[in-house]
Design an enzyme around this catalytic site. Structure first.
Site, mmCIF file in Angstrom:
data_model
loop_
_atom_site.group_PDB
_atom_site.id
_atom_site.type_symbol
_atom_site.label_atom_id
_atom_site.label_comp_id
_atom_site.label_asym_id
_atom_site.label_seq_id
_atom_site.Cartn_x
_atom_site.Cartn_y
_atom_site.Cartn_z
ATOM 1 N N LYS A 1 -6.487 17.262 -9.070
ATOM 2 C CA LYS A 1 -7.062 17.435 -7.687
ATOM 3 C C LYS A 1 -6.560 15.963 -7.161
ATOM 4 C CE LYS A 1 -11.121 17.616 -4.827
ATOM 5 N NZ LYS A 1 -12.491 18.175 -4.863
ATOM 6 N N CYS B 1 -9.918 22.212 -3.204
ATOM 7 C CA CYS B 1 -10.899 21.958 -2.218
ATOM 8 C C CYS B 1 -10.603 21.199 -1.377
ATOM 9 C CB CYS B 1 -12.356 21.468 -3.071
ATOM 10 S SG CYS B 1 -13.754 21.466 -2.173
ATOM 11 N N GLU C 1 -13.577 25.882 -7.970
ATOM 12 C CA GLU C 1 -13.492 24.653 -8.359
ATOM 13 C C GLU C 1 -14.994 24.562 -9.309
ATOM 14 O OE1 GLU C 1 -13.402 20.153 -6.474
ATOM 15 O OE2 GLU C 1 -14.422 21.768 -5.513
#
Length: 538
Positions: free
Chosen positions: A346, A380, A269
């Site tokens: 995300k 993440c 990331e």
């Protein structure tokens, strides 16, 4: 005499993910009064059992579709409803060890029913059952004539009995009987949305004449080999002189992974933040985002070039980008070795990202089709939300990539434990890739902690601790492992635990809210669209 051949006007073949949009258009034509499938649901049906989904094409236009899965006798013959047995339409309860086919969707273009397309699709199902030595096919057929004759019969069972006796003709059930299906009874409240049938369905079975019905089934899943080589790059965050130097650093690891014949390489990331290290003046967060956004076309071009030249699929970590609507999003750019580029936003920005970068969460999450099958990306923090991984796996993902960026061991362990949980509860592989080192002049990249890993379910075919491979902590390196996708099929069908199949769909399911700007769910969430028009059902 010269002979000429013309192309086929009508053909039936197995469905593929590129048919999804055409299938949805077909469903809209066939069932105009009912909510349609989402693209994600149809992708799941096809990906979860590719051999069991068929399309009929007339002049290259999809005019028929059916979805099927393999299930156990206990599941097929017990009382059930559509949502429960189909895993809310995705077909995730398919079992490679199931001794029966279960048909849960059939749609034929109403303008072409004179071509016996429904009959052809059923013939494909029967041929598949015979080829796999299965005991037969079980379906839940609609009873569209029931509502209009409801006052003349003593309930749905009496209605079915009269159709079987020939006293009443039902558009669907009579069709099924003609196709050698036998009635088992009535499944009450099978599909409440089917108003014509008052929600009920005829429970029907076709028995394979080539299989002894008294023979005990021995449907063992072969421990085959479907090998995929995975590489995870634990990348050192370092200052660079320019964009070209940054790309050379990335290309080095792509080259090494390709030399080892890896199918995938995943980067961390925010792996592009070193592009801010050579700025001559201090940038505030908004200036930094706009600067990074300016690199997006060059970045995707370089990732595509490397994917093609090195014949490898590249999961490009994530790259903060300002979207056309002004929102700032954290996006993974995925370059496949066929030259295509895909994106995954995300969904959940961390409080830190929201504060420093004003990053907004995305609103779409779907699998990406690759030459090694469908994959998913959870950036993440997204790995800490179980429903996201479950959505990807319902669509057929067997590998989930988790690019991450954590500044402490505590933060890292949150991602690590959750990634391992996602591998166990979804019976899939999870690949983590994180940053190490620091960028002193770049906000939000002061220190980094990572131990990248390739994680597996915890069951007999896999590594004893659920770790196929892992990197040394906080060292720049490339870590690789071979994984066998066929082991996942075995575990899901015959493993010590079978999380996907054993979910209680009679108690709960996940609904993905509709969004007017995305086609990821039908209005009001993923409402079942199965078995609801002639020849319909099953």
């Amino acid at each position: 005499m010269m002979t000429t051949a013309t192309r086929k006007r009508l053909e039936v073949r197995t469905a593929v993910p590129t048919d999804v949009r055409a299938i949805i258009r077909l469903i809209a034509r066939v069932y105009p009064g009912m909510p349609n499938y989402s693209p994600a649901t149809v992708r799941g049906q096809i990906n979860n059992f590719p051999d069991g989904c068929f399309v009929a094409l007339y002049d290259n236009k999809v005019v028929g579709y059916c979805a099927t899965m393999r299930v156990s006798k206990g599941m097929a013959f017990a009382h059930h409803d559509w949502e429960e047995i189909t895993a809310n339409g995705f077909g995730t309860r398919h079992s490679a060890a199931g001794e029966w086919l279960y048909g849960y969707e059939m749609a034929v273009d109403p303008k072409l029913r004179g071509l016996r397309i429904g009959q052809r699709l059923y013939d494909e199902r029967k041929e598949l059952a015979e080829h796999l030595d299965l005991h037969g096919i079980v379906i839940a057929g609609r009873m569209p004539g029931y509502l209009r004759t409801k006052r003349k019969v003593e309930g749905p069972k009496d209605y079915l009995d009269k159709v079987v006796q020939g006293k009443i003709r039902d558009q669907v059930v009579s069709f099924q009987l003609k196709n050698q299906f036998e009635p088992l009874g009535v499944l009450e409240n099978y599909l409440p949305e089917d108003k014509q049938s008052d929600g009920h369905a005829a429970h029907l079975v076709w028995r394979n004449p080539y299989v002894d019905p008294d023979e005990a089934p021995e449907m063992r899943v072969p421990r085959g080999v479907e090998s995929v080589r995975l590489a995870t790059c634990q990348l050192q965050a370092r200052a660079v002189q320019d964009f070209d130097e940054f790309i050379r650093n990335i290309e080095y690891f792509v080259d090494v992974a390709a030399d080892y014949r890896s199918d995938f390489i995943v980067f961390p990331e925010l792996f592009t933040l070193p592009l801010l290290s050579f700025e001559t003046k201090k940038l505030n967060p908004m200036e930094a985002i706009d600067k990074l956004t300016g690199y997006t076309p060059r970045l995707t071009k370089e990732l595509t070039r490397m994917a093609l030249e090195y014949n490898i699929n590249i999961i490009g970590g994530s790259h903060p980008t300002r979207a056309d609507d002004g929102d700032i999003q954290n996006i993974a750019y995925v370059a496949l070795r066929d030259g295509s580029v895909h994106t995954q936003e995300k969904i959940h920005p961390t409080p830190n990202e929201a504060f420093w970068w004003n990053i907004k969460g995305g609103d779409s999450l779907d699998v990406i089709q690759t030459d090694c099958g469908p994959i998913g990306v959870l950036i993440c923090y997204d790995s800490e939300f179980p429903e996201l991984a479950r959505r990807l796996v319902d669509q057929g993902a067997r590998i989930i990539f988790v690019p991450f960026c954590t500044d402490s061991r505590l933060g890292y362990m949150r991602v690590r434990y959750c990634a391992q949980a996602r591998a166990i509860e979804n019976q899939c592989y999870v690949v983590m890739s994180g940053n190490v080192g620091n960028l002193p002049n770049v906000d939000n990249m002061d220190i980094q902690y990572a131990q990248s890993a390739i994680l597996t379910p915890c069951d007999l075919p896999f590594a004893r601790d659920g770790i196929a491979a892992e990197s040394t902590e906080n060292v720049e390196t490339l870590t690789m492992a071979d994984v066998n996708l066929a082991d996942l099929s075995w575990a899901r069908a015959e493993g010590t635990v079978r999380n996907l199949r054993d979910r209680r769909f009679d108690l709960y399911h996940i609904e993905w809210d509709s969004n007017p700007d995305h086609s990821h769910a039908p209005s009001g969430g993923p409402v079942p669209a199965g078995g609801h028009n002639s020849p319909g059902g099953g």
